[in-house]
Design an enzyme around this catalytic site. Structure first.
Site, mmCIF file in Angstrom:
data_model
loop_
_atom_site.group_PDB
_atom_site.id
_atom_site.type_symbol
_atom_site.label_atom_id
_atom_site.label_comp_id
_atom_site.label_asym_id
_atom_site.label_seq_id
_atom_site.Cartn_x
_atom_site.Cartn_y
_atom_site.Cartn_z
ATOM 1 N N GLN A 105 1.956 -6.126 -3.121
ATOM 2 C CA GLN A 105 2.425 -6.222 -1.734
ATOM 3 C C GLN A 105 3.689 -5.371 -1.538
ATOM 4 O O GLN A 105 3.832 -4.358 -2.184
ATOM 5 C CB GLN A 105 2.662 -7.694 -1.334
ATOM 6 N N GLY A 155 -4.596 -4.577 -3.574
ATOM 7 C CA GLY A 155 -5.632 -3.563 -3.790
ATOM 8 C C GLY A 155 -4.921 -2.337 -4.296
ATOM 9 O O GLY A 155 -4.218 -1.668 -3.539
ATOM 10 N N HIS A 156 -5.028 -2.063 -5.586
ATOM 11 C CA HIS A 156 -4.263 -0.991 -6.223
ATOM 12 C C HIS A 156 -5.210 0.100 -6.700
ATOM 13 O O HIS A 156 -6.047 -0.135 -7.563
ATOM 14 C CB HIS A 156 -3.445 -1.562 -7.402
ATOM 15 N N LYS A 183 1.743 2.180 -5.021
ATOM 16 C CA LYS A 183 2.352 1.614 -6.247
ATOM 17 C C LYS A 183 1.498 1.923 -7.480
ATOM 18 O O LYS A 183 2.016 2.310 -8.531
ATOM 19 C CB LYS A 183 2.508 0.079 -6.108
ATOM 20 N N ASP A 241 0.813 -1.224 0.000
ATOM 21 C CA ASP A 241 0.000 0.000 0.000
ATOM 22 C C ASP A 241 0.845 1.273 0.000
ATOM 23 O O ASP A 241 0.453 2.290 0.581
ATOM 24 C CB ASP A 241 -0.965 0.013 1.207
HETATM 25 P P1 GDP Z 1 -0.852 0.241 -3.577
HETATM 26 O O1 GDP Z 1 -1.412 -1.049 -3.065
HETATM 27 O O2 GDP Z 1 0.606 0.380 -3.281
HETATM 28 O O3 GDP Z 1 -1.156 0.495 -5.027
HETATM 29 O O4 GDP Z 1 -1.564 1.380 -2.746
HETATM 30 P P2 GDP Z 1 -3.133 1.492 -2.367
HETATM 31 O O5 GDP Z 1 -3.894 1.859 -3.581
HETATM 32 O O6 GDP Z 1 -3.573 0.288 -1.609
HETATM 33 O O7 GDP Z 1 -3.086 2.649 -1.304
HETATM 34 C C1 GDP Z 1 -2.563 3.919 -1.589
HETATM 35 C C2 GDP Z 1 -3.656 4.960 -1.332
HETATM 36 O O8 GDP Z 1 -3.066 6.239 -1.278
HETATM 37 C C3 GDP Z 1 -4.694 5.023 -2.445
HETATM 38 O O9 GDP Z 1 -5.927 5.397 -1.877
HETATM 39 C C4 GDP Z 1 -4.149 6.140 -3.352
HETATM 40 O O10 GDP Z 1 -5.179 6.791 -4.076
HETATM 41 C C5 GDP Z 1 -3.543 7.074 -2.336
HETATM 42 N N1 GDP Z 1 -2.366 7.823 -2.793
HETATM 43 C C6 GDP Z 1 -1.376 7.444 -3.649
HETATM 44 N N2 GDP Z 1 -0.412 8.390 -3.716
HETATM 45 C C7 GDP Z 1 -0.788 9.381 -2.875
HETATM 46 C C8 GDP Z 1 -0.188 10.612 -2.458
HETATM 47 O O11 GDP Z 1 0.903 10.978 -2.880
HETATM 48 N N3 GDP Z 1 -0.876 11.358 -1.538
HETATM 49 C C9 GDP Z 1 -2.086 10.968 -1.028
HETATM 50 N N4 GDP Z 1 -2.670 11.760 -0.140
HETATM 51 N N5 GDP Z 1 -2.673 9.821 -1.391
HETATM 52 C C10 GDP Z 1 -2.031 9.031 -2.275
HETATM 53 P P1 IMO Z 2 -0.940 -4.302 -2.142
HETATM 54 O O1 IMO Z 2 -0.514 -4.884 -3.459
HETATM 55 C C1 IMO Z 2 -0.936 -4.690 2.223
HETATM 56 C C2 IMO Z 2 -0.951 -8.771 3.834
HETATM 57 C C3 IMO Z 2 -2.211 -9.196 4.586
HETATM 58 C C4 IMO Z 2 -1.600 -10.140 5.601
HETATM 59 C C5 IMO Z 2 -0.494 -10.834 4.812
HETATM 60 C C6 IMO Z 2 -0.890 -12.200 4.250
HETATM 61 O O2 IMO Z 2 -2.243 -3.606 -2.178
HETATM 62 O O3 IMO Z 2 0.166 -3.506 -1.527
HETATM 63 P P2 IMO Z 2 -2.465 -12.920 2.239
HETATM 64 O O4 IMO Z 2 -3.926 -12.680 1.988
HETATM 65 O O5 IMO Z 2 -1.568 -12.396 1.180
HETATM 66 O O6 IMO Z 2 -2.167 -14.351 2.568
HETATM 67 O O7 IMO Z 2 -2.143 -12.101 3.589
HETATM 68 O O8 IMO Z 2 -0.185 -9.968 3.729
HETATM 69 N N1 IMO Z 2 -1.182 -8.269 2.455
HETATM 70 C C7 IMO Z 2 -1.129 -6.977 2.122
HETATM 71 N N2 IMO Z 2 -0.955 -5.868 2.892
HETATM 72 N N3 IMO Z 2 -1.060 -4.573 0.886
HETATM 73 C C8 IMO Z 2 -1.215 -5.681 0.113
HETATM 74 O O9 IMO Z 2 -1.198 -5.624 -1.239
HETATM 75 C C9 IMO Z 2 -1.288 -6.941 0.727
HETATM 76 N N4 IMO Z 2 -1.445 -8.214 0.275
HETATM 77 C C10 IMO Z 2 -1.357 -9.006 1.348
HETATM 78 O O10 IMO Z 2 -2.840 -8.090 5.194
HETATM 79 O O11 IMO Z 2 -0.975 -9.416 6.620
HETATM 80 MG MG MG Z 3 -2.905 -1.715 -1.777
#
Ligand code: GDP
Ligand code: IMO
Ligand code: MG
Length: 428
Positions: free
Chosen positions: A224, A40-41, A16, A13
């Site tokens: 991840q 979750g992207h 990415k 998270d």
């Molecule tokens: P990922 O799994 O690495 O792709 O990240 P996620 O999508 O799970 O979580 C990142 C969250 O931060 C999402 O809700 C994005 O829309 C948000 N986000 C990404 N870059 C920025 C930033 O520079 N500032 C803020 N405030 N939010 C951001």
């Molecule tokens: P993105 O790509 C954050 C964590 C779960 C748990 C551990 C194992 O959005 O960054 P699993 O279901 O993979 O067997 O769970 O890994 N986990 C993540 N945490 N971002 C993710 O993906 C994750 N994918 C798995 O919360 O701790």
């Molecule tokens: Mg994510």
């Protein structure tokens, strides 16, 4: 842009998808190479929010090709629901979204097994996303998994699924956990999936080889983060795939000589979802402030993310493990309101200074973070278009962070979730 791998440097998270969406402009083909619907992207375009679990985040651009590689474990139902969502939003995937025939399937019994094993572990549970990831990878390495390509031969597919279904039922019921799936119902839904998935199936490794020879640029989308890696992460509180850059080659079926850059995505602070040690966690008002300013709730499960300060020990290890050539710093704006910001420079473990990430999990659990305190900038960064627009306190924080991470050059700084809220420092 040359061929690049994007990896998370923390516990996932990191933002990415926002960076991948940005880099997609300079790439031709975007490839997911490991993990599954546990990812979750989030991509924000104007007023619209897209959350991808399996479809690569580059799909928003109509001229790009997206690939789900062999290293991914694929939940077909989830994949098709993402395709439907995109089509409802007038984004066509026809002829530009492909799945490797070698990718293993996540089947409904994997999710039941995931829930059962978590429940069996009680307080020692991992805190998985419940998406069946661990059991699906376990079947893969046990050589009893079922692959996307197996759907081409319906009778063999059904026969293998029946063997696996019966075995899973026995395992789950052994622990006196509910197993309410009906084999015939799964068969019925997979009959429909089989018809729909056909056009997406491809020998993607062959496709990528030819594309590179034609001069196409590849962008590998990691899921991840480094410390969820099954070998190098905070085992056993990890996911079940290799999340580090090295797995892009095995998970997409390409050779390492193709890769020009590894881009590490680093959030300006740290978060973690699920259980496991987290030395810089702030289980207090600071953590709550980070969660609320950063909207830190899981994009897959909606769980509140645990929040804490930036940890340079983790980052140094991430640079080593991934061979990171550029860093992309995200969510700096989340720190806007803070009066003071802390940065972990090293740990103390059993009273001894440690600059390095300890491979012994018992030592990591005991790590006491040592912080440096820096003044906050207490200003809105949203209007900043270049580094020199930023207040000096923000620039100092960035410089210090970079120095603590072997001075790896910064590719970009993200100051908000939208495309325009990005300061690009270099074009690769
Ligand atoms: P990922 O799994 O690495 O792709 O990240 P996620 O999508 O799970 O979580 C990142 C969250 O931060 C999402 O809700 C994005 O829309 C948000 N986000 C990404 N870059 C920025 C930033 O520079 N500032 C803020 N405030 N939010 C951001
Ligand atoms: P993105 O790509 C954050 C964590 C779960 C748990 C551990 C194992 O959005 O960054 P699993 O279901 O993979 O067997 O769970 O890994 N986990 C993540 N945490 N971002 C993710 O993906 C994750 N994918 C798995 O919360 O701790
Ligand atoms: Mg994510």
């Amino acid at each position: 842009m040359s061929n690049s791998i994007v990896v998370g440097t923390q516990w996932g998270d990191e933002g990415k998808a926002k960076v991948i969406d940005w880099l997609t402009l300079r790439s031709d083909i975007i490839i997911r190479y490991h993990g599954g619907a546990n990812a979750g992207h989030t991509v924000i375009v104007g007023d619209e929010k897209f959350v991808f679990h399996l479809v690569p985040s580059g799909i928003m651009y109509p001229d790009k090709v997206c690939i789900v590689g062999n290293g991914v474990v694929l939940d077909i139902e989830q994949f098709l629901s993402e395709v439907d969502d995109l089509q409802r939003k007038n984004i066509s995937v026809d002829g530009r979204l492909f799945i490797s025939d070698l990718a293993h399937l996540v089947l409904p019994y994997h999710k039941v097994q995931d829930a059962s094993s978590e429940s069996q572990m009680g307080i020692k549970k991992i805190g998985t996303t419940g998406r069946g990831i661990g059991p699906a990878y376990a079947d893969k390495v046990s050589r009893m998994g079922i692959r996307v390509g197996d759907l081409r031969n319906w009778d063999r597919f059904i026969a293998q699924m029946k063997i696996n279904f019966d075995l899973k039922k026995q395992i789950v019921e052994l622990y006196h956990h509910p197993f309410e799936l009906k084999f015939d119902e799964i068969v019925e839904s997979y009959r429909i999936f089989q018809n729909r998935i056909g056009p997406f199936i491809l020998d993607t490794s062959e496709y990528l080889f030819r594309a590179v020879r034609q001069g196409k640029k590849l962008l590998f989308e990691g899921a991840q983060g480094t410390f969820l890696d099954v070998d190098h992460g905070t085992y056993p509180f990890v996911t079940s795939s290799n999340t580090i850059a090295g797995s892009a080659c095995t998970g997409a079926g390409v050779g390492p000589t193709l890769i020009n850059h590894v881009i590490g995505i680093v959030k300006a602070y740290t978060t973690r979802v699920g259980n496991g040690p987290f030395p810089t966690e702030q289980d207090n008002e600071t953590g709550e402030a980070l969660r609320s300013f950063g909207g830190e709730f899981g994009a897959t499960t909606g769980r509140p993310r645990r929040c804490g300060w930036f940890d340079s020990v983790l980052l140094r290890k991430a640079v080593q493990l991934n061979g990171i050539t550029r860093l992309a710093l995200t969510k700096l704006d989340v720190l806007n309101k803070l009066k003071e910001i802390q940065l972990c420079t090293h740990y103390e473990i059993n009273g001894k200074r440690s600059e390095n990430f300890p491979t012994n999990p018992r030592d990591f659990e005991k790590a006491v973070p040592v912080y440096e305190t820096m003044p906050g900038w207490q200003a809105d960064l949203s209007g900043c278009k270049k580094m020199s627009d930023m207040p000096s306190a923000a620039r100092n924080y960035i410089t210090r962070l970079k120095t603590l991470c072997y001075d790896v050059p910064l590719l970009l700084i993200s100051l908000g979730p939208e495309r325009s809220q990005t300061i690009e420092l270099e074009k690769l």
